[in-house]
Design an enzyme around this catalytic site. Structure first.
Site, PDB file in Angstrom:
ATOM      1  N   HIS A 108       5.022 -27.000  12.750  1.00  0.00           N
ATOM      2  CA  HIS A 108       7.095 -27.567  11.923  1.00  0.00           C
ATOM      3  C   HIS A 108       6.342 -28.154  13.188  1.00  0.00           C
ATOM      4  O   HIS A 108       7.467 -29.661  12.379  1.00  0.00           O
ATOM      5  CB  HIS A 108       7.310 -26.411  12.935  1.00  0.00           C
ATOM      6  CG  HIS A 108       7.284 -24.037  12.157  1.00  0.00           C
ATOM      7  ND1 HIS A 108       6.671 -24.702  10.891  1.00  0.00           N
ATOM      8  CD2 HIS A 108       7.448 -23.931  12.461  1.00  0.00           C
ATOM      9  CE1 HIS A 108       6.565 -23.635  10.263  1.00  0.00           C
ATOM     10  NE2 HIS A 108       6.970 -22.400  11.695  1.00  0.00           N
ATOM     11  N   ARG A 127       0.536  -1.274  -0.127  1.00  0.00           N
ATOM     12  CA  ARG A 127      -0.028   0.372  -0.084  1.00  0.00           C
ATOM     13  C   ARG A 127       1.022   1.172  -0.081  1.00  0.00           C
ATOM     14  O   ARG A 127       0.323   2.270  -0.666  1.00  0.00           O
ATOM     15  CB  ARG A 127      -1.419   0.068   1.561  1.00  0.00           C
ATOM     16  CG  ARG A 127      -1.770  -0.971   1.070  1.00  0.00           C
ATOM     17  CD  ARG A 127      -3.055  -0.762   2.046  1.00  0.00           C
ATOM     18  NE  ARG A 127      -3.745   0.381   2.673  1.00  0.00           N
ATOM     19  CZ  ARG A 127      -4.847  -0.222   3.293  1.00  0.00           C
ATOM     20  NH1 ARG A 127      -4.935  -0.618   4.136  1.00  0.00           N
ATOM     21  NH2 ARG A 127      -5.254   1.482   3.561  1.00  0.00           N
ATOM     22  N   GLU A 135      13.369 -22.447  21.814  1.00  0.00           N
ATOM     23  CA  GLU A 135      14.293 -21.031  21.315  1.00  0.00           C
ATOM     24  C   GLU A 135      13.977 -20.465  22.306  1.00  0.00           C
ATOM     25  O   GLU A 135      13.288 -20.710  23.426  1.00  0.00           O
ATOM     26  CB  GLU A 135      13.287 -20.287  20.768  1.00  0.00           C
ATOM     27  CG  GLU A 135      12.044 -20.931  19.431  1.00  0.00           C
ATOM     28  CD  GLU A 135      11.166 -20.170  18.758  1.00  0.00           C
ATOM     29  OE1 GLU A 135      11.854 -19.090  17.417  1.00  0.00           O
ATOM     30  OE2 GLU A 135      10.136 -20.152  19.005  1.00  0.00           O
ATOM     31  N   ASP A 157       5.321 -24.222   4.535  1.00  0.00           N
ATOM     32  CA  ASP A 157       6.353 -24.623   6.453  1.00  0.00           C
ATOM     33  C   ASP A 157       7.586 -24.547   6.295  1.00  0.00           C
ATOM     34  O   ASP A 157       8.207 -25.513   5.516  1.00  0.00           O
ATOM     35  CB  ASP A 157       5.980 -25.622   6.491  1.00  0.00           C
ATOM     36  CG  ASP A 157       6.003 -26.104   7.831  1.00  0.00           C
ATOM     37  OD1 ASP A 157       6.860 -25.063   8.157  1.00  0.00           O
ATOM     38  OD2 ASP A 157       4.775 -26.312   8.821  1.00  0.00           O
ATOM     39  N   HIS A 158       7.821 -23.219   6.142  1.00  0.00           N
ATOM     40  CA  HIS A 158       9.641 -23.200   6.709  1.00  0.00           C
ATOM     41  C   HIS A 158      10.707 -24.106   6.859  1.00  0.00           C
ATOM     42  O   HIS A 158      11.776 -24.650   6.622  1.00  0.00           O
ATOM     43  CB  HIS A 158       9.948 -22.120   6.999  1.00  0.00           C
ATOM     44  CG  HIS A 158      10.733 -21.225   8.427  1.00  0.00           C
ATOM     45  ND1 HIS A 158       9.486 -21.486   9.545  1.00  0.00           N
ATOM     46  CD2 HIS A 158      11.713 -21.514   8.880  1.00  0.00           C
ATOM     47  CE1 HIS A 158      10.124 -21.207  10.321  1.00  0.00           C
ATOM     48  NE2 HIS A 158      11.374 -21.009  10.161  1.00  0.00           N
ATOM     49  N   LYS A 213      14.179 -26.694   5.482  1.00  0.00           N
ATOM     50  CA  LYS A 213      15.512 -27.010   6.306  1.00  0.00           C
ATOM     51  C   LYS A 213      16.109 -28.333   6.050  1.00  0.00           C
ATOM     52  O   LYS A 213      15.774 -29.326   5.430  1.00  0.00           O
ATOM     53  CB  LYS A 213      15.129 -26.882   8.202  1.00  0.00           C
ATOM     54  CG  LYS A 213      14.711 -25.664   8.995  1.00  0.00           C
ATOM     55  CD  LYS A 213      14.399 -26.163  10.127  1.00  0.00           C
ATOM     56  CE  LYS A 213      14.094 -24.388  10.371  1.00  0.00           C
ATOM     57  NZ  LYS A 213      14.218 -23.196  10.850  1.00  0.00           N
ATOM     58  N   LYS A 238       9.085 -20.549  24.160  1.00  0.00           N
ATOM     59  CA  LYS A 238      10.453 -19.398  24.119  1.00  0.00           C
ATOM     60  C   LYS A 238      10.495 -19.577  25.313  1.00  0.00           C
ATOM     61  O   LYS A 238      10.449 -19.662  26.166  1.00  0.00           O
ATOM     62  CB  LYS A 238       9.587 -17.724  23.813  1.00  0.00           C
ATOM     63  CG  LYS A 238       8.309 -18.523  22.170  1.00  0.00           C
ATOM     64  CD  LYS A 238       8.312 -17.658  21.192  1.00  0.00           C
ATOM     65  CE  LYS A 238       7.979 -18.024  20.200  1.00  0.00           C
ATOM     66  NZ  LYS A 238       8.010 -18.323  18.584  1.00  0.00           N
ATOM     67  N   LYS A 242       2.389 -19.428   6.606  1.00  0.00           N
ATOM     68  CA  LYS A 242       0.877 -19.736   7.737  1.00  0.00           C
ATOM     69  C   LYS A 242       1.442 -18.041   8.627  1.00  0.00           C
ATOM     70  O   LYS A 242       2.119 -17.030   8.090  1.00  0.00           O
ATOM     71  CB  LYS A 242       2.236 -20.559   9.112  1.00  0.00           C
ATOM     72  CG  LYS A 242       3.172 -20.169   8.929  1.00  0.00           C
ATOM     73  CD  LYS A 242       3.590 -20.644  10.588  1.00  0.00           C
ATOM     74  CE  LYS A 242       3.334 -20.432  11.907  1.00  0.00           C
ATOM     75  NZ  LYS A 242       4.428 -20.463  12.770  1.00  0.00           N
TER      76      LYS A 242
HETATM   77  C1  BG6 Z   1       7.548 -19.613  13.189  1.00  0.00           C
HETATM   78  C2  BG6 Z   1       6.771 -18.738  14.365  1.00  0.00           C
HETATM   79  O1  BG6 Z   1       6.936 -19.784  12.265  1.00  0.00           O
HETATM   80  O2  BG6 Z   1       9.106 -19.743  13.576  1.00  0.00           O
HETATM   81  C3  BG6 Z   1       7.489 -18.475  15.187  1.00  0.00           C
HETATM   82  O3  BG6 Z   1       6.335 -17.839  14.528  1.00  0.00           O
HETATM   83  C4  BG6 Z   1       9.205 -18.789  16.262  1.00  0.00           C
HETATM   84  O4  BG6 Z   1       7.532 -18.406  17.105  1.00  0.00           O
HETATM   85  C5  BG6 Z   1      10.104 -19.491  14.469  1.00  0.00           C
HETATM   86  O5  BG6 Z   1       9.886 -18.525  16.304  1.00  0.00           O
HETATM   87  C6  BG6 Z   1      10.966 -19.920  14.602  1.00  0.00           C
HETATM   88  O6  BG6 Z   1      11.791 -20.503  13.118  1.00  0.00           O
HETATM   89  P1  BG6 Z   1      13.088 -20.857  13.039  1.00  0.00           P
HETATM   90  O7  BG6 Z   1      13.754 -21.182  11.916  1.00  0.00           O
HETATM   91  O8  BG6 Z   1      14.328 -19.381  13.482  1.00  0.00           O
HETATM   92  O9  BG6 Z   1      13.252 -22.417  13.927  1.00  0.00           O
END
Ligand code: BG6
Length: 479
Positions: free
Chosen positions: A236, A46, A212, A173-174, A178, A327, A144
Site C-alpha cells: 500500500h 470446501r 490505524e 492492492d485495494h 480508493k 496499528k 495480497k
Molecule cells: C490490509 C492490511 O491490506 O489493509 C491490514 O492487511 C490493514 O492489516 C488494511 O488493516 C488497511 O486497509 P484500510 O482500507 O482500512 O486502510
C-alpha cells in the site's frame, strides 16, 4: 454504465474477505444497476452447501457488512440472491470442478477471484486450465499477500504465468481503488499548477502516513509472520509513493502507468539502520498488547514502522520521503503531505515565523485535499503571516454523492469485468517491490533488532519522531 452479463467465481466464497468486502461490493454495484440481468456470481469453497444455503449465507453477510450504505432497498437482496449459486469444491482435488465448468456461459467475460491464501494460487490456476476454464475470456483476481519475499513472489508469478497471460492477471492492492488515490493522479496530471513544482527544487520532503487504531486481533497468525513492512509498506505505502513520485505517463493506460511506477521502485535507495524505526504496541488497561494478540511472547515482529527513504533520480535527489504506518495508534488517519520549501527570502521582517505550503491528500477519513497557503493574519497587527488551508473536502465540494463514493472493491471488481488493469499491480512491479524490501528485512533480522514498545493510542515510538527532528522537520499530527 451497466456492464454485459458476466460470470464471477469467488474461490473462498465463504471466507472473511468475501463476506466483508467482495459480496457487499458486488451487491452495491447490483443496487446501482450496473449488473445486467443474467450475471452469475458463484461461490466456491470446501464447505458443503447448496445454492439455497449459500444465498442465505450471503444475505446474512450483507445485513452485517452493508449497513450504512444507502441506495439498496430491502427487497433488492432477494433479487441479488437470484444471481448467486454455490459449488462445493476442493482446490487440490477433483471434487466440484466439473460442476463449476458446467456453470460457465461460453463467450462471456469470466472472472475467478482467488480469495484464498497464496498457497492455493497455483493449484487453482492449474485446475482452471485442466477443466477448460482458462481460455482467453478468463481473468483471475489475486489478493495480497503476493508472496512474502522476492523468491516466493517470483514462484507465484511463474505458476500463474503457466496458464494465464499477464493481461489476464489482476493483482489487487485495494489502496489503488480508493477515490483519493486516483484523485492524486488527476491532481498531478490534470492541473498545470502542481507539476512544475513537483520536484526537489521546490519540495522539501514528503510524508506518507497510514495510521490505524485497530490492533491485529483475529489475524495474529498471519500478521506475526508478516509485520508492518510486509503487510503495509511493500504494497500500500509503496503504491502511494509511486503515484507521488512517478513521471507523467504518456497516457492513462495500464502499461504506461505501471511502467512509470516500476521506474520509481527501481530508483529507491537503501534504507540505513538509522533511518528505520520499528515498534510493537503494548497492552493498555482495556486491551491486550501485540504479544497477547499474536500469542507469541517472544515475537519481534513490528506492528509499526517508520522510515526515511530516497528516490534516487533526477527529479527527487535530495528530497526525502518519510513513511510511517502502524496499528493501535491514536487515530485512524491516512494522508500524504507534500511539504514545499520555504520562500527563499522573507520580505516581512515583522514576521519571524516559518511558513511553507503543504499540500495534503487525505485518504481517510474525511477524504479530500487541502493546500496550506500563507496569508496576512487578519486585523491591525501589522504584516504578520499565518498559514491557512484551502480545503477541499470531497463531500462538501462535490455534494453528498462523493460521500457515497464507491468502495475500493466495487471499483476494482468492475474494472476486472471491464478489463482495465490500470489500478492493478503488474508482476514485475510486485517483484521489484520485494527486491527492495528483502534486504531491509534481512539486515534487521541479521542484527536481531527488536521493535521498540509503544503505548496504545500514541503516535508510535518516540524514535520515529527523531527520524524527522534530526533534520529540523516534524511529522504532521495524526488527527
Ligand atoms: C490490509 C492490511 O491490506 O489493509 C491490514 O492487511 C490493514 O492489516 C488494511 O488493516 C488497511 O486497509 P484500510 O482500507 O482500512 O486502510
Amino acid at each position: 454504465i451497466p456492464v454485459d452479463p458476466f460470470d464471477l467465481v469467488i474461490f473462498g466464497g465463504t471466507g472473511d474477505l468475501a463476506r466483508r468486502k467482495i459480496l457487499p461490493a458486488l451487491f452495491r454495484r447490483f443496487c446501482a444497476g450496473q449488473m445486467e440481468e443474467g450475471t452469475r456470481i458463484i461461490g466456491a469453497a470446501r464447505s458443503q452447501m447448496d445454492d439455497v444455503e449459500y444465498r442465505a449465507f450471503v444475505a446474512e453477510a450483507l445485513l452485517e457488512f452493508n449497513s450504512g450504505h444507502s441506495g439498496c432497498e430491502p427487497g433488492t437482496i432477494k433479487r441479488f440472491q437470484k444471481t448467486l449459486s454455490y459449488v462445493t469444491l476442493d482446490a487440490r482435488g477433483e471434487e466440484g470442478w466439473d460442476a463449476l465448468a458446467a456453470k460457465m456461459h461460453p463467450g462471456r467475460v469470466r472472472a475467478f477471484y482467488f480469495s484464498v491464501g497464496p498457497s492455493l494460487f497455483s493449484d487453482l490456476a492449474q485446475r482452471l486450465h485442466q477443466y477448460g476454464m482458462a481460455d482467453h475470456d478468463a481473468r483471475i483476481v489475486v489478493e495480497k499477500p503476493f508472496g512474502r519475499d522476492l523468491a516466493t513472489a517470483q514462484a507465484l508469478n511463474r505458476s500463474l504465468a503457466e496458464h494465464f497471460d499477464e493481461s489476464q492477471i489482476y493483482r489487487i492492492d485495494h489502496y489503488l481503488g480508493k477515490e483519493t488515490v486516483q484523485n492524486l493522479m488527476a491532481l498531478r496530471f490534470g492541473n498545470m499548477l502542481f507539476e512544475p513544482l513537483w520536484n526537489s527544487r521546490y519540495v522539501d520532503h514528503i510524508q506518507i502516513t497510514v495510521a490505524e487504531t485497530v490492533g491485529v486481533g483475529g489475524r495474529g497468525e498471519y500478521y506475526d509472520r508478516a509485520g508492518a513492512m510486509r503487510d503495509m509498506v511493500q504494497n500500500h505505502l509503496m503504491q502511494l509513493l509511486c503515484l507521488i513520485a512517478m513521471e507523467p505517463p504518456a497516457k492513462f493506460d495500464p502499461d504506461a502507468v505501471r511502467d512509470e511506477k516500476l521506474k520509481v521502485i527501481r530508483a529507491l535507495g537503501e534504507v540505513g539502520r538509522d533511518d528505520l524505526v520499528r515498534g510493537q504496541y503494548l497492552a493498555d488497561h482495556e486491551k491486550p498488547g501485540y504479544l497477547e494478540h499474536v500469542e507469541n511472547p517472544d515475537s519481534i515482529t513490528e506492528s509499526f514502522i517508520a522510515m526515511k527513504l530516497n528516490v534516487i533520480n533526477w527529479r527527487w535527489a535530495g528530497t526525502p520521503f518519510y513513511l510511517r504506518t502502524g496499528k493501535r495508534l491514536s487515530d485512524r488517519a491516512s494522508e500524504i503531505a507534500v511539504v514545499f520549501k520555504e520562500a527563499p527570502h522573507n520580505i516581512f521582517t515583522e514576521d519571524t515565523g516559518r511558513h511553507r505550503n503543504i499540500l495534503t491528500i487525505r485518504l481517510q477519513p474525511n477524504e479530500g485535499i487541502d493546500l496550506d497557503v500563507t496569508i496576512k493574519e487578519p486585523g491591525p497587527g501589522g504584516m504578520r503571516l499565518v498559514d491557512v488551508p484551502l480545503d477541499m473536502t470531497f463531500s462538501e465540494a462535490l455534494g453528498p454523492d462523493a460521500d457515497d463514493a464507491a468502495d475500493a472493491y466495487e471499483r476494482l471488481i468492475m474494472d476486472v469485468v471491464r478489463g482495465n488493469q490500470t489500478l492493478f499491480m503488474r508482476g514485475d512491479e510486485v517483484e521489484a517491490a520485494w527486491a527492495w524490501t528483502d534486504p531491509i528485512i534481512a539486515s534487521w533480522e541479521a542484527r536481531g533488532d527488536k521493535p521498540i514498545p509503544y503505548a496504545t493510542g500514541s503516535f508510535g515510538p518516540e524514535d520515529a519522531l527523531a527520524l524527522l527532528h534530526r533534520s529540523g522537520r516534524k511529522w504532521r499530527e495524526i488527527r
